[in-house]
Design a protein around this motif. Structure first.
Motif, PDB file in Angstrom:
ATOM      1  N   GLU A 104      -8.916 -26.861 -24.744  1.00  0.00           N
ATOM      2  CA  GLU A 104      -7.507 -26.547 -24.531  1.00  0.00           C
ATOM      3  C   GLU A 104      -6.921 -27.337 -23.372  1.00  0.00           C
ATOM      4  OE1 GLU A 104      -7.657 -21.939 -26.249  1.00  0.00           O
ATOM      5  OE2 GLU A 104      -7.802 -22.328 -24.085  1.00  0.00           O
ATOM      6  N   ASP A 105      -7.752 -27.678 -22.374  1.00  0.00           N
ATOM      7  CA  ASP A 105      -7.265 -28.509 -21.267  1.00  0.00           C
ATOM      8  C   ASP A 105      -6.640 -29.803 -21.783  1.00  0.00           C
ATOM      9  OD1 ASP A 105      -8.072 -26.725 -19.316  1.00  0.00           O
ATOM     10  OD2 ASP A 105      -9.904 -27.816 -18.800  1.00  0.00           O
ATOM     11  N   MET A 106      -7.261 -30.399 -22.794  1.00  0.00           N
ATOM     12  CA  MET A 106      -6.786 -31.688 -23.295  1.00  0.00           C
ATOM     13  C   MET A 106      -5.434 -31.550 -23.998  1.00  0.00           C
ATOM     14  SD  MET A 106      -9.095 -33.375 -22.011  1.00  0.00           S
ATOM     15  CE  MET A 106     -10.687 -34.188 -21.967  1.00  0.00           C
ATOM     16  N   SER A 107      -5.255 -30.480 -24.721  1.00  0.00           N
ATOM     17  CA  SER A 107      -3.955 -30.253 -25.352  1.00  0.00           C
ATOM     18  C   SER A 107      -2.877 -30.006 -24.303  1.00  0.00           C
ATOM     19  CB  SER A 107      -4.037 -29.071 -26.326  1.00  0.00           C
ATOM     20  OG  SER A 107      -4.871 -29.388 -27.431  1.00  0.00           O
ATOM     21  N   HIS A 108      -3.222 -29.288 -23.242  1.00  0.00           N
ATOM     22  CA  HIS A 108      -2.264 -29.074 -22.161  1.00  0.00           C
ATOM     23  C   HIS A 108      -1.857 -30.408 -21.530  1.00  0.00           C
ATOM     24  CE1 HIS A 108      -2.504 -24.800 -22.435  1.00  0.00           C
ATOM     25  NE2 HIS A 108      -3.739 -24.706 -21.987  1.00  0.00           N
ATOM     26  N   ILE A 109      -2.801 -31.305 -21.365  1.00  0.00           N
ATOM     27  CA  ILE A 109      -2.487 -32.621 -20.791  1.00  0.00           C
ATOM     28  C   ILE A 109      -1.509 -33.374 -21.689  1.00  0.00           C
ATOM     29  CG2 ILE A 109      -3.454 -34.901 -20.286  1.00  0.00           C
ATOM     30  CD1 ILE A 109      -5.987 -33.405 -19.307  1.00  0.00           C
ATOM     31  N   ALA A 133      -6.694 -41.309 -27.631  1.00  0.00           N
ATOM     32  CA  ALA A 133      -8.107 -41.118 -27.964  1.00  0.00           C
ATOM     33  C   ALA A 133      -8.705 -40.120 -26.989  1.00  0.00           C
ATOM     34  CB  ALA A 133      -8.871 -42.439 -27.898  1.00  0.00           C
ATOM     35  N   VAL A 134      -9.848 -39.553 -27.371  1.00  0.00           N
ATOM     36  CA  VAL A 134     -10.593 -38.670 -26.480  1.00  0.00           C
ATOM     37  C   VAL A 134     -12.013 -39.198 -26.365  1.00  0.00           C
ATOM     38  CG1 VAL A 134     -11.343 -37.082 -28.330  1.00  0.00           C
ATOM     39  CG2 VAL A 134     -11.184 -36.260 -25.955  1.00  0.00           C
ATOM     40  N   ALA A 135     -12.581 -39.078 -25.173  1.00  0.00           N
ATOM     41  CA  ALA A 135     -13.970 -39.454 -24.946  1.00  0.00           C
ATOM     42  C   ALA A 135     -14.620 -38.367 -24.110  1.00  0.00           C
ATOM     43  CB  ALA A 135     -14.060 -40.803 -24.230  1.00  0.00           C
ATOM     44  N   GLY A 136     -15.938 -38.247 -24.232  1.00  0.00           N
ATOM     45  CA  GLY A 136     -16.629 -37.243 -23.442  1.00  0.00           C
ATOM     46  C   GLY A 136     -18.117 -37.504 -23.408  1.00  0.00           C
ATOM     47  N   HIS A 137     -18.742 -37.114 -22.292  1.00  0.00           N
ATOM     48  CA  HIS A 137     -20.183 -37.285 -22.110  1.00  0.00           C
ATOM     49  C   HIS A 137     -20.871 -35.931 -22.099  1.00  0.00           C
ATOM     50  CE1 HIS A 137     -23.772 -37.822 -19.290  1.00  0.00           C
ATOM     51  NE2 HIS A 137     -24.089 -38.479 -20.386  1.00  0.00           N
ATOM     52  N   SER A 138     -21.957 -35.796 -22.857  1.00  0.00           N
ATOM     53  CA  SER A 138     -22.781 -34.600 -22.875  1.00  0.00           C
ATOM     54  C   SER A 138     -21.934 -33.385 -23.285  1.00  0.00           C
ATOM     55  CB  SER A 138     -23.427 -34.423 -21.498  1.00  0.00           C
ATOM     56  OG  SER A 138     -24.430 -33.434 -21.523  1.00  0.00           O
ATOM     57  N   PHE A 139     -21.770 -32.383 -22.421  1.00  0.00           N
ATOM     58  CA  PHE A 139     -20.914 -31.249 -22.752  1.00  0.00           C
ATOM     59  C   PHE A 139     -19.497 -31.736 -23.066  1.00  0.00           C
ATOM     60  CE2 PHE A 139     -20.074 -26.577 -21.219  1.00  0.00           C
ATOM     61  CZ  PHE A 139     -19.606 -26.255 -22.474  1.00  0.00           C
ATOM     62  N   GLY A 140     -19.085 -32.809 -22.413  1.00  0.00           N
ATOM     63  CA  GLY A 140     -17.797 -33.423 -22.726  1.00  0.00           C
ATOM     64  C   GLY A 140     -17.761 -33.994 -24.123  1.00  0.00           C
ATOM     65  N   GLY A 141     -18.924 -34.425 -24.629  1.00  0.00           N
ATOM     66  CA  GLY A 141     -18.996 -34.877 -26.008  1.00  0.00           C
ATOM     67  C   GLY A 141     -18.789 -33.739 -26.985  1.00  0.00           C
ATOM     68  N   PHE A 142     -19.291 -32.552 -26.644  1.00  0.00           N
ATOM     69  CA  PHE A 142     -19.012 -31.355 -27.450  1.00  0.00           C
ATOM     70  C   PHE A 142     -17.508 -31.075 -27.465  1.00  0.00           C
ATOM     71  CE2 PHE A 142     -18.118 -26.771 -27.275  1.00  0.00           C
ATOM     72  CZ  PHE A 142     -18.674 -26.334 -28.470  1.00  0.00           C
ATOM     73  N   THR A 143     -16.887 -31.133 -26.293  1.00  0.00           N
ATOM     74  CA  THR A 143     -15.445 -30.909 -26.198  1.00  0.00           C
ATOM     75  C   THR A 143     -14.688 -31.905 -27.057  1.00  0.00           C
ATOM     76  OG1 THR A 143     -15.708 -30.053 -23.953  1.00  0.00           O
ATOM     77  CG2 THR A 143     -13.510 -30.784 -24.590  1.00  0.00           C
ATOM     78  N   ALA A 144     -15.061 -33.180 -26.956  1.00  0.00           N
ATOM     79  CA  ALA A 144     -14.398 -34.205 -27.756  1.00  0.00           C
ATOM     80  C   ALA A 144     -14.615 -33.970 -29.243  1.00  0.00           C
ATOM     81  CB  ALA A 144     -14.896 -35.585 -27.343  1.00  0.00           C
ATOM     82  N   SER A 145     -15.801 -33.525 -29.627  1.00  0.00           N
ATOM     83  CA  SER A 145     -16.090 -33.250 -31.040  1.00  0.00           C
ATOM     84  C   SER A 145     -15.140 -32.201 -31.597  1.00  0.00           C
ATOM     85  CB  SER A 145     -17.535 -32.785 -31.211  1.00  0.00           C
ATOM     86  OG  SER A 145     -18.458 -33.781 -30.842  1.00  0.00           O
ATOM     87  N   LEU A 146     -14.902 -31.131 -30.835  1.00  0.00           N
ATOM     88  CA  LEU A 146     -13.992 -30.086 -31.286  1.00  0.00           C
ATOM     89  C   LEU A 146     -12.583 -30.639 -31.487  1.00  0.00           C
ATOM     90  CD1 LEU A 146     -14.993 -27.012 -29.068  1.00  0.00           C
ATOM     91  CD2 LEU A 146     -15.794 -27.601 -31.364  1.00  0.00           C
ATOM     92  N   LEU A 147     -12.141 -31.471 -30.564  1.00  0.00           N
ATOM     93  CA  LEU A 147     -10.797 -32.034 -30.652  1.00  0.00           C
ATOM     94  C   LEU A 147     -10.664 -32.998 -31.822  1.00  0.00           C
ATOM     95  CD1 LEU A 147     -10.384 -32.559 -26.841  1.00  0.00           C
ATOM     96  CD2 LEU A 147      -8.968 -31.029 -28.227  1.00  0.00           C
ATOM     97  N   LEU A 148     -11.784 -33.591 -32.235  1.00  0.00           N
ATOM     98  CA  LEU A 148     -11.783 -34.528 -33.352  1.00  0.00           C
ATOM     99  C   LEU A 148     -11.980 -33.839 -34.696  1.00  0.00           C
ATOM    100  CD1 LEU A 148     -13.922 -37.347 -31.705  1.00  0.00           C
ATOM    101  CD2 LEU A 148     -11.473 -37.467 -32.200  1.00  0.00           C
ATOM    102  N   GLY A 149     -12.227 -32.520 -34.680  1.00  0.00           N
ATOM    103  CA  GLY A 149     -12.292 -31.793 -35.945  1.00  0.00           C
ATOM    104  C   GLY A 149     -13.548 -31.009 -36.218  1.00  0.00           C
TER     105      GLY A 149
END
Length: 311
Positions: A104-109, A133-149
């Motif tokens: 949700e942080d990314m949508s707020h941004i 685009a969104v990018a993320g490392h490790s747990f951030g990759g999980f976050t990016a995955s959710l945002l990508l679908g």
């Protein structure tokens, strides 16, 4: 390790965004090239590593500086999972992992890009809001995955959760967690939402970056192939960059000279920065040949850092 940036960049932080219901302001760092207009946006989600500060808006400079130098506005939030906020949010709903809040942080941004553009010096009028685009490392990759679908099931309610962000058109997943049905390590109990992670709905284009020595036994005994799951199981178009000899930090992407990195390799970090920048250029600028050219150069290298597969 010296910066791989090829042009001057400007960095501004912290920029605090007030979000109703969030226990603390959403603080971000914005890094952008000194010159240029119609600049695409890359949202970067940090991991949950052992450092006190790198898992925040202050981390991942080796990637962020290169991406900004290559013409992107990179926005890095400090998620509520950051150790820098632990004393403030320990009792907040969703603690300690805040898996939903991170996305949700990314949508707020994205909702506040006009604020960001007007507050950050020299940035007004330079952002292209149609290229994100969104990018993320490790747990951030999980976050990016959710945002990508990708989809998950809320372990508290049993309801399917979709946090896909339609304004994001491409992604880069760095050492991201794989599918949930093979999780049998101790972290499966700490993060039960990971057990339901499903990539079959992650249709957005993405580059998955995985180290062939990234064996996350605290999650699964599947071995390094687990981190390739977003590519293997996600619908195309997807690309997979497998890095030879790389562990979870992919050579040290969380920061310059990070002593805790088990596979410290400045050349590998520079290659990750260069190759991901090329992918982002082609993903956000249709017709740009940076990514095909980078793949050809890697394939013809006599001592390649890795290999690329695509579907």
């Amino acid at each position: 390790m010296m910066s791989t940036a090829t042009a001057p960049v400007l960095s501004y932080s912290p920029l605090a965004l007030s979000v109703p219901g969030r226990p603390v302001d959403l603080e971000v760092r914005v890094t952008a090239p000194e010159t240029g207009t119609a600049l695409p946006v890359v949202l970067f989600s940090h991991g949950h590593g052992p450092s006190n500060n790198l898992s925040s808006l202050n981390g991942y400079a080796p990637l962020v500086n290169r991406w900004a130098a290559d013409g992107f506005v990179v926005v890095q939030p400090t998620h509520l999972t950051s150790r820098t906020l632990a004393h403030l949010v320990a009792d907040a709903p969703g603690a300690p992992y805040f898996w939903r809040s991170r996305a949700e942080d990314m949508s707020h941004i994205l909702d506040r890009l006009d604020v960001i553009e007007n507050v950050v010096p020299l940035l007004a009028g330079r952002i292209d809001r149609t290229r994100v685009a969104v990018a993320g490392h490790s747990f951030g990759g999980f976050t990016a995955s959710l945002l990508l679908g990708a989809r998950v099931t809320d372990p508290d309610t049993g309801e399917e959760v979709r946090l896909v962000e339609p304004r994001i058109t491409a992604g880069v997943l760095l050492a991201a967690p794989g599918r949930g049905d093979v999780i049998n390590g101790p972290m499966g109990g700490a993060l039960p939402v990971f057990r339901s992670l499903d990539f079959t709905t992650m249709t957005a284009p993405a580059l998955v970056v995985a180290g062939d020595e990234d064996d996350s036994r605290h999650f699964t005994d599947m071995g390094p192939a687990w981190h390739a799951d977003p590519y293997t199981l996600g619908p195309g178009p997807k690309s997979l960059l497998t890095l030879f000899g790389a562990g979870h930090a992919l050579g040290g992407i969380p920061g310059y000279d990070v002593a805790e990195t088990t596979d410290e390799n400045p050349a590998r970090v520079a290659a990750v920065a260069r190759l991901t920048a090329a992918y982002l250029r082609s993903a956000l600028h249709p017709g740009d040949g940076a990514w095909p050219a980078a793949c050809d150069a890697l394939a013809n290298d006599v001592d390649p850092v890795g290999r690329v597969d695509a579907k």
